[in-house]
Design a protein around this motif. Structure first.
Motif, mmCIF file in Angstrom:
data_model
loop_
_atom_site.group_PDB
_atom_site.id
_atom_site.type_symbol
_atom_site.label_atom_id
_atom_site.label_comp_id
_atom_site.label_asym_id
_atom_site.label_seq_id
_atom_site.Cartn_x
_atom_site.Cartn_y
_atom_site.Cartn_z
ATOM 1 N N PRO A 104 17.878 35.691 -72.455
ATOM 2 C CA PRO A 104 18.997 35.454 -71.651
ATOM 3 C C PRO A 104 18.894 35.275 -70.037
ATOM 4 N N ALA A 105 18.106 36.266 -69.578
ATOM 5 C CA ALA A 105 17.950 36.243 -68.051
ATOM 6 C C ALA A 105 17.177 34.677 -67.730
ATOM 7 N N CYS A 106 16.227 34.364 -68.545
ATOM 8 C CA CYS A 106 15.525 33.309 -68.380
ATOM 9 C C CYS A 106 16.480 32.180 -68.501
ATOM 10 N N ILE A 107 16.854 32.226 -69.484
ATOM 11 C CA ILE A 107 18.093 30.802 -69.576
ATOM 12 C C ILE A 107 18.932 30.939 -68.494
ATOM 13 N N PRO B 139 19.242 41.948 -77.506
ATOM 14 C CA PRO B 139 20.682 41.629 -76.990
ATOM 15 C C PRO B 139 20.833 40.497 -76.078
ATOM 16 N N ALA B 140 22.122 39.694 -76.419
ATOM 17 C CA ALA B 140 22.479 38.372 -75.684
ATOM 18 C C ALA B 140 21.889 37.239 -76.283
ATOM 19 N N VAL B 141 20.843 37.372 -76.948
ATOM 20 C CA VAL B 141 20.100 36.025 -77.537
ATOM 21 C C VAL B 141 20.877 35.066 -78.156
ATOM 22 N N LYS B 142 21.874 35.542 -78.986
ATOM 23 C CA LYS B 142 22.808 34.823 -79.601
ATOM 24 C C LYS B 142 23.778 33.815 -78.591
ATOM 25 N N ALA B 143 24.338 34.645 -77.805
ATOM 26 C CA ALA B 143 25.059 33.906 -76.935
ATOM 27 C C ALA B 143 24.347 32.720 -75.984
ATOM 28 N N SER B 144 23.057 33.203 -75.373
ATOM 29 C CA SER B 144 22.184 32.123 -74.821
ATOM 30 C C SER B 144 21.967 31.056 -75.725
ATOM 31 N N VAL B 145 21.518 31.273 -77.051
ATOM 32 C CA VAL B 145 21.238 29.997 -77.791
ATOM 33 C C VAL B 145 22.565 28.986 -77.999
ATOM 34 N N HIS B 146 23.577 29.829 -78.190
ATOM 35 C CA HIS B 146 24.786 29.181 -78.473
ATOM 36 C C HIS B 146 25.254 28.378 -77.199
ATOM 37 N N ARG C 98 14.977 32.188 -92.145
ATOM 38 C CA ARG C 98 16.523 31.957 -92.627
ATOM 39 C C ARG C 98 17.293 33.302 -92.030
ATOM 40 N N ARG C 99 16.705 34.399 -91.780
ATOM 41 C CA ARG C 99 17.457 35.512 -91.699
ATOM 42 C C ARG C 99 17.678 35.353 -90.315
ATOM 43 N N LEU C 100 17.099 34.834 -89.183
ATOM 44 C CA LEU C 100 17.086 34.695 -87.816
ATOM 45 C C LEU C 100 18.224 33.661 -87.623
ATOM 46 N N PHE C 101 18.543 32.522 -88.294
ATOM 47 C CA PHE C 101 19.510 31.717 -88.127
ATOM 48 C C PHE C 101 20.807 32.320 -88.697
ATOM 49 N N GLU C 102 20.850 33.265 -89.705
ATOM 50 C CA GLU C 102 21.918 33.922 -90.115
ATOM 51 C C GLU C 102 22.619 34.853 -88.968
ATOM 52 N N LEU C 103 21.598 35.561 -88.268
ATOM 53 C CA LEU C 103 22.045 36.486 -87.202
ATOM 54 C C LEU C 103 22.466 35.548 -86.076
ATOM 55 N N LEU C 104 22.090 34.344 -85.762
ATOM 56 C CA LEU C 104 22.322 33.664 -84.729
ATOM 57 C C LEU C 104 23.707 33.041 -84.947
ATOM 58 N N GLU C 105 24.231 32.966 -86.159
ATOM 59 C CA GLU C 105 25.219 32.412 -86.888
ATOM 60 C C GLU C 105 25.234 30.901 -86.451
ATOM 61 N N LEU C 106 24.057 30.330 -86.928
ATOM 62 C CA LEU C 106 23.707 28.929 -86.657
ATOM 63 C C LEU C 106 23.274 28.466 -87.936
ATOM 64 N N GLU D 145 19.983 23.227 -88.547
ATOM 65 C CA GLU D 145 20.031 21.962 -88.028
ATOM 66 C C GLU D 145 20.682 21.815 -86.486
ATOM 67 N N ASP D 146 21.282 22.913 -86.106
ATOM 68 C CA ASP D 146 21.859 23.144 -85.061
ATOM 69 C C ASP D 146 20.919 23.058 -83.798
ATOM 70 N N ILE D 147 19.710 23.310 -83.910
ATOM 71 C CA ILE D 147 18.903 23.371 -83.008
ATOM 72 C C ILE D 147 17.791 22.117 -82.905
ATOM 73 N N ALA D 148 16.934 22.088 -82.115
ATOM 74 C CA ALA D 148 16.099 20.665 -81.941
ATOM 75 C C ALA D 148 15.035 20.738 -82.854
ATOM 76 N N GLY D 149 14.801 22.061 -83.108
ATOM 77 C CA GLY D 149 13.245 22.029 -83.993
ATOM 78 C C GLY D 149 12.475 23.347 -83.761
ATOM 79 N N TRP D 150 11.615 23.511 -84.780
ATOM 80 C CA TRP D 150 10.853 24.803 -84.700
ATOM 81 C C TRP D 150 9.478 24.236 -85.345
#
Length: 194
Positions: free
Chosen positions: A185-188, A44-51, A84-92, A95-100
């Protein structure tokens, strides 16, 4: 997809802050040796925190051990499909993040990126041109905390992944400095409002 990728857009940007996160149990629901993209489920709320991190231009990296590859349980291509599925769910876009970093080595393998090695964090900070940036590592296992300690980063433990870390936290059994929050999300939120 590659095992290790650093976004050229972030090269030598000298940020003041860098965030590293474990994947399984931190960003997505923990399943042992997950290899089926259909099983990937954002917490929960991970997508919003990453965005939020992306919108604020804060370098965000994903660092995951995937020893199922090294143990011969599934091929690396399955890990790429899950990523790839993770990025689909994040709706990103990736290349939107700094790396992995996907560390496929089995435990005991020398010279790779497997946590608690700091190799990826060190390379990422050098890529950013920010070896002294305020660095945070968020995860759901003791190995994630050890990675942070080894890298002189701030360690964050989440209670939403493997139960062992939360149990050790509540029992006062973890030596070393760290912060505990229920989830990513609480950490962020704590990092950004400090």
């Amino acid at each position: 997809m590659k095992n290790v990728w650093l976004n050229p857009r972030f090269a030598n940007t000298t940020p003041q802050l860098a965030i590293f996160a474990d994947r399984d149990g931190t960003l997505i629901r923990h399943i042992d040796y997950i290899s089926d993209p259909a099983q990937i489920e954002l917490l929960p709320a991970v997508k919003a925190s990453v965005h939020t991190l992306i919108e604020q231009g804060i370098p965000f990296f994903i660092l995951t051990n995937q020893s199922g590859v090294g143990r011969g349980y599934f091929p690396i291509e399955q890990v790429y499909a899950c990523q790839r599925r993770l990025f689909e769910l994040l709706e990103l876009q990736p290349e939107d993040i700094a790396g992995w970093c996907i560390a496929p080595e089995a435990p005991g393998t020398e010279g790779g990126y497997r946590k608690p090695s700091t190799r990826f964090i060190d390379e990422a900070l050098n890529h950013l041109g920010a070896p002294n940036a305020a660095t945070h590592m968020i995860g759901d296992t003791l190995v994630d905390l050890e990675t942070a300690w080894n890298a002189n980063a701030s360690a964050w433990a989440v209670g939403c992944g493997k139960p062992q870390l939360a149990a050790a936290h509540h029992a006062g059994q973890i030596d070393g400095a760290y912060e505990f929050r229920n989830d990513f999300p609480a950490c962020i939120n704590a990092i950004l409002t400090a």
